[in-house]
Design an enzyme around this catalytic site. Structure first.
Site, PDB file in Angstrom:
ATOM      1  N   ASP A  76       0.860  -1.177   0.000  1.00 12.36           N
ATOM      2  CA  ASP A  76       0.000   0.000   0.000  1.00 12.36           C
ATOM      3  C   ASP A  76       0.898   1.230   0.000  1.00 12.36           C
ATOM      4  O   ASP A  76       1.452   1.599   1.040  1.00 12.36           O
ATOM      5  CB  ASP A  76      -0.919   0.019   1.224  1.00 12.36           C
ATOM      6  CG  ASP A  76      -1.977   1.109   1.145  1.00 12.36           C
ATOM      7  OD1 ASP A  76      -1.714   2.137   0.491  1.00 12.36           O
ATOM      8  OD2 ASP A  76      -3.061   0.932   1.741  1.00 12.36           O
ATOM      9  N   ALA A 137     -12.990  -6.742  -3.268  1.00  8.54           N
ATOM     10  CA  ALA A 137     -12.876  -5.285  -3.331  1.00  8.54           C
ATOM     11  C   ALA A 137     -13.585  -4.714  -4.550  1.00  8.54           C
ATOM     12  O   ALA A 137     -14.697  -4.189  -4.459  1.00  8.54           O
ATOM     13  CB  ALA A 137     -11.397  -4.881  -3.323  1.00  8.54           C
ATOM     14  N   ARG A 138     -12.940  -4.801  -5.706  1.00  9.88           N
ATOM     15  CA  ARG A 138     -13.496  -4.272  -6.948  1.00  9.88           C
ATOM     16  C   ARG A 138     -13.151  -5.213  -8.092  1.00  9.88           C
ATOM     17  O   ARG A 138     -12.038  -5.755  -8.161  1.00  9.88           O
ATOM     18  CB  ARG A 138     -12.941  -2.877  -7.255  1.00  9.88           C
ATOM     19  CG  ARG A 138     -13.432  -1.785  -6.318  1.00  9.88           C
ATOM     20  CD  ARG A 138     -14.914  -1.502  -6.530  1.00  9.88           C
ATOM     21  NE  ARG A 138     -15.401  -0.439  -5.660  1.00  9.88           N
ATOM     22  CZ  ARG A 138     -15.959  -0.624  -4.477  1.00  9.88           C
ATOM     23  NH1 ARG A 138     -16.055  -1.871  -4.000  1.00  9.88           N
ATOM     24  NH2 ARG A 138     -16.386   0.391  -3.757  1.00  9.88           N
ATOM     25  N   ASP A 162     -15.654 -12.255  -5.295  1.00  9.28           N
ATOM     26  CA  ASP A 162     -16.981 -11.710  -5.009  1.00  9.28           C
ATOM     27  C   ASP A 162     -17.362 -10.566  -5.947  1.00  9.28           C
ATOM     28  O   ASP A 162     -18.524 -10.164  -5.982  1.00  9.28           O
ATOM     29  CB  ASP A 162     -17.035 -11.212  -3.558  1.00  9.28           C
ATOM     30  CG  ASP A 162     -18.395 -10.696  -3.149  1.00  9.28           C
ATOM     31  OD1 ASP A 162     -19.374 -11.470  -3.227  1.00  9.28           O
ATOM     32  OD2 ASP A 162     -18.494  -9.518  -2.760  1.00  9.28           O
ATOM     33  N   GLU A 167     -21.351  -6.668 -13.884  1.00  8.49           N
ATOM     34  CA  GLU A 167     -22.222  -7.445 -13.005  1.00  8.49           C
ATOM     35  C   GLU A 167     -23.674  -7.320 -13.466  1.00  8.49           C
ATOM     36  O   GLU A 167     -24.151  -6.202 -13.607  1.00  8.49           O
ATOM     37  CB  GLU A 167     -22.059  -6.974 -11.557  1.00  8.49           C
ATOM     38  CG  GLU A 167     -20.641  -7.183 -11.024  1.00  8.49           C
ATOM     39  CD  GLU A 167     -20.461  -6.723  -9.584  1.00  8.49           C
ATOM     40  OE1 GLU A 167     -21.396  -6.101  -9.033  1.00  8.49           O
ATOM     41  OE2 GLU A 167     -19.399  -6.982  -9.012  1.00  8.49           O
ATOM     42  N   HIS A 187     -21.287 -10.467  -5.439  1.00  9.04           N
ATOM     43  CA  HIS A 187     -21.024  -9.163  -4.820  1.00  9.04           C
ATOM     44  C   HIS A 187     -21.817  -9.012  -3.515  1.00  9.04           C
ATOM     45  O   HIS A 187     -22.585  -8.071  -3.334  1.00  9.04           O
ATOM     46  CB  HIS A 187     -21.356  -8.032  -5.791  1.00  9.04           C
ATOM     47  CG  HIS A 187     -20.658  -6.755  -5.466  1.00  9.04           C
ATOM     48  ND1 HIS A 187     -20.352  -5.808  -6.403  1.00  9.04           N
ATOM     49  CD2 HIS A 187     -20.178  -6.247  -4.283  1.00  9.04           C
ATOM     50  CE1 HIS A 187     -19.740  -4.780  -5.842  1.00  9.04           C
ATOM     51  NE2 HIS A 187     -19.625  -5.024  -4.557  1.00  9.04           N
TER      52      HIS A 187
END
Length: 220
Positions: A76, A137-138, A162, A167, A187
């Site tokens: 990060d 996350a994305r 997920d 989507e 999701h």
């Protein structure tokens, strides 16, 4: 924030389920089989978890993973090393190096030009054999075609996904739908009953603040 606990807990759910082959074993039993040896799993203790993104969700995952005895490393560029160290995370400044050292990786970053496709075929190939990839996350952070290939050829032991770029996500022919030990969910990482209750409470407080002329400072 209303959904961070739900997202962190879903990450741990996917981590445990893929490590222990839970979904595949359940599906096998529902077919009338009893293949105990086929679904031998791995423990989390003493495994290395690579955390991409050490914001609210990433740090909650770190706390929970530490309770399982996992070693924590992360990537990060915006997190001060001392903050990460407070949660037991050793930050590395190279994405590929995190992948090389991680038995599991989990992503908790926004989708930006810099993060889109950050985990592709090269990074997956550099992970240890038998590693596991998680993304709540994305969509778009992980190259799903490359992920399907790495699962099919046996280099990776599992994945829990997920989120998707589009989507609803995949064509019926997409190889990820048929990949071994790949758990895919629609999701739902954010969607706990408690999360919904917190969202409604935040909306109520914001409306009350607006009507009374007070600052609106509740965020979801």
């Amino acid at each position: 924030l209303s959904n961070v606990v739900s997202a962190a807990e879903q990450t741990m759910a996917l981590m445990l389920a893929t490590a222990r082959n839970t979904a595949a074993a359940s599906a096998s039993m529902k077919e009338g089989k009893w293949d105990r040896s086929k679904f031998t799993g791995k423990e989390l203790q003493d495994k290395t978890l690579g955390i991409f993104g050490t914001g609210h969700v990433g740090l909650l995952v770190a706390e929970r993973a530490a309770a399982f005895g996992m070693k924590l490393i992360g990537y990060d560029p915006y997190c001060p090393p001392e903050r990460a160290a407070h949660y037991g995370i050793t930050l590395l400044d190279d994405i590929d190096e995190v992948c090389k050292q991680s038995d599991f990786i989990t992503l908790h970053m926004p989708k930006t030009p810099e993060t889109t496709g950050m985990i592709g075929a090269k990074q997956l190939a550099e992970m240890p054999e038998g590693a596991i990839v998680l993304n709540v996350a994305r969509g778009g952070l992980v190259d799903l075609d490359a992920l399907a290939d790495a699962l099919e050829n046996g280099h990776l032991a599992g994945a829990g996904i997920d989120v998707f770029e589009a989507e609803p996500p995949l064509e019926p022919s997409h190889p990820l739908l048929h990949a071994k030990n790949c758990i895919i969910t629609p999701h739902i990482a954010w969607a706990g009953y408690e999360t919904r209750a917190r969202l409604m409470d935040i909306c109520r407080r914001n409306v009350e603040a607006y009507l009374s002329g007070s600052p609106i400072n509740c965020v979801y």
